[in-house]
Motif scaffolding. Structure first.
Motif, short mmCIF file in Angstrom:
data_model
loop_
_atom_site.label_atom_id
_atom_site.label_comp_id
_atom_site.label_asym_id
_atom_site.label_seq_id
_atom_site.Cartn_x
_atom_site.Cartn_y
_atom_site.Cartn_z
N GLY A 96 0.81 -1.21 0.00
CA GLY A 96 0.00 0.00 0.00
C GLY A 96 0.84 1.26 0.00
N GLU A 175 -8.63 8.59 1.90
CA GLU A 175 -9.11 7.20 1.96
C GLU A 175 -10.60 7.15 1.61
OE1 GLU A 175 -7.36 5.17 5.79
OE2 GLU A 175 -6.96 7.30 5.84
N VAL A 180 -7.21 2.83 9.75
CA VAL A 180 -6.50 2.92 11.02
C VAL A 180 -7.02 4.08 11.88
CG1 VAL A 180 -4.20 3.26 12.03
CG2 VAL A 180 -4.45 1.95 9.91
N ASP A 208 -7.17 6.64 -1.86
CA ASP A 208 -6.45 5.52 -1.25
C ASP A 208 -7.49 4.47 -0.85
OD1 ASP A 208 -5.18 3.72 0.39
OD2 ASP A 208 -3.98 5.23 1.45
N GLN A 211 -7.28 -0.10 1.91
CA GLN A 211 -8.04 -0.89 2.88
C GLN A 211 -9.53 -0.97 2.51
OE1 GLN A 211 -8.77 -0.88 7.68
NE2 GLN A 211 -6.78 -0.25 6.95
N LYS A 237 -3.75 -4.51 0.15
CA LYS A 237 -4.42 -5.46 1.07
C LYS A 237 -5.23 -6.59 0.41
CE LYS A 237 -4.42 -2.30 5.00
NZ LYS A 237 -3.23 -2.75 5.71
N1 PLP Z 1 -3.17 3.09 2.98
C1 PLP Z 1 -4.09 2.66 3.85
C2 PLP Z 1 -5.47 3.24 3.80
C3 PLP Z 1 -3.77 1.68 4.79
O1 PLP Z 1 -4.69 1.27 5.67
C4 PLP Z 1 -2.47 1.14 4.79
C5 PLP Z 1 -2.08 0.12 5.78
O2 PLP Z 1 -2.72 -0.12 6.77
C6 PLP Z 1 -1.54 1.63 3.87
C7 PLP Z 1 -1.92 2.60 2.97
C8 PLP Z 1 -0.15 1.09 3.83
O3 PLP Z 1 -0.15 -0.19 3.30
P1 PLP Z 1 1.12 -1.15 3.50
O4 PLP Z 1 1.19 -1.47 4.96
O5 PLP Z 1 0.78 -2.35 2.62
O6 PLP Z 1 2.29 -0.43 3.02
#
Ligand code: PLP
Length: 379
Positions: A96, A175, A180, A208, A211, A237
């Motif tokens: 991600g 997002e 998180v 983004d 998730q 993910k």
């Molecule tokens: N973007 C979002 C919305 C996430 O929830 C995450 C990880 O939890 C990431 C990016 C980062 O992904 P990665 O841990 O695969 O680098």
């Protein structure tokens, strides 16, 4: 050598898993309502997925991006169809953070500008190139020496507009639903206004969906609940059901050129086999229909638990909010009831991100366990 100790661990050692069940080394079965941070989309050890990966490994696991790889083309075609973004192009990577890093880079190249707008409590990854905030302590990682990130509150379009007027913003990254951070999300009005002002100001809108994508919200992408289109969409993910694969979907307005983006591992034969298997299973088993059915069932079932003051999120990207810190509750659910759930920066939120294959019986099991545990905590 010891492990660098950055993760607080529960004393559980999973050794086997099937669909939404995990078995530990002592033979104890757990209900997986967390899917390893929303990674498990089509269920653990799904047979068609396992067969495809084994077969691919027997033939060719990896070779470089400098030779033709028809599996990348197949993955892109299938992803375009299922997501409704057929006219976009796909760049593959492995996580991600790497997806967002490339999205931000592309936005900067495309606009000739460098500042990035992100939102409070967002999380976009932990590499030096991505933007992350945790618990409102901002990890403002510069994308390169020139790139700076400005964090704004969600759902205040006037503040966004004031920043864009300064003329130095290359991208807004948001997002589909915050993960998180605790499942806050933009309103439809806000997302639609973002789409408009990005277009008007030559700013790239990056969704983004690392998730919230891959069917988790009940639509392929969470932003599709708001009838908007993004310029770039980042994925990871659920895309590989546990195999590390990420990517960005790129609008036709961007021009590719050799060397513009690149990666060693992204789009390997094995990663593509995993990605293709996920899309095939999602389509064949109509998993997004299941997400919507289980979401409706969950919303009804959770009414039996008056301590839940709010249900946040959509589909199977859910948070049950309580009036107290859920640390003890979550721990008891894992240790005593053998149910995995997740936490968030919002300490009162229990996160539920099960495999998209989850059945109503599992929700019933969770509700009973939740009621019993809450009663014990009160006594
Ligand atoms: N973007 C979002 C919305 C996430 O929830 C995450 C990880 O939890 C990431 C990016 C980062 O992904 P990665 O841990 O695969 O680098």
């Amino acid at each position: 050598m010891n492990l660098f100790d950055v993760y607080p661990l529960y004393n559980i050692t999973p050794v086997k898993a099937l669909d939404y069940t995990i078995t530990d080394k002592n033979g104890v079965e757990y209900l997986d309502l967390y899917g390893g941070h929303g990674v498990i989309s089509i269920g653990h050890t799904q047979p068609d997925y396992v067969a495809k990966l084994k077969n691919q490994l027997d033939n060719l696991g990896f070779y470089s991006n400098a030779i033709q790889n028809p599996l990348q083309v197949e993955l892109a075609e299938k992803l375009g169809k299922l997501s409704g973004y057929e006219e976009y192009t796909l760049f593959l990577c492995s996580s991600g953070a790497e997806a967002n890093e490339n999205a931000l880079k592309l936005a900067s190249f495309h606009t000739g500008k460098s500042r990035v707008i992100a939102f409070n409590n967002s999380f976009h990854g932990r590499t030096s190139a991505a933007v992350a905030t945790t618990d409102n302590k901002k990890i403002v990682a510069p994308i390169n020496a020139q790139q700076v990130v400005t964090f704004l509150p969600l759902n205040n379009i006037d503040l966004v507009e004031a920043e864009l007027k300064k003329g130095d913003v290359c991208a807004i990254i948001i997002e589909g639903i915050q993960g998180v951070g605790g499942l806050d999300e933009g309103t439809t009005e806000f997302f639609q206004a973002l789409e408009k002002i990005c277009e008007a100001n030559n700013v790239v809108l990056i969704l983004d969906e690392v998730q919230s994508g891959y069917g988790r919200s009940g639509k392929f992408f969470a932003h599709q609940h708001h009838n908007i289109k993004a310029d770039i969409i980042s994925l990871a993910k659920g895309m590989g059901n546990g195999f590390p694969i990420g990517g960005i979907l790129i609008s036709p307005k961007f021009t590719a050129s050799y060397g513009l983006l690149g990666t060693t591992f992204g789009g390997s034969h094995l990663a593509c086999a995993a990605g293709i298997a996920v899309l095939e299973v999602m389509g064949n088993q109509k998993l997004m229909d299941n997400v919507n059915d289980i979401y409706a069932y969950f919303l009804e079932a959770i009414k039996a638990v008056p301590e839940v003051i709010k249900v946040k999120g959509k589909g199977l990207m859910l948070g049950a909010e309580f009036a107290f810190d859920v640390f003890e509750l979550r721990k008891k659910l894992i240790i005593e009831k053998h149910i995995f759930t997740g936490n968030a920066n919002n300490k009162n939120l229990l996160r539920i991100l099960p495999p998209l294959t989850i059945k109503k019986e599992a929700i019933d099991q969770f509700i009973i366990a939740l009621k019993e545990t809450l009663a014990e905590l009160k006594s």
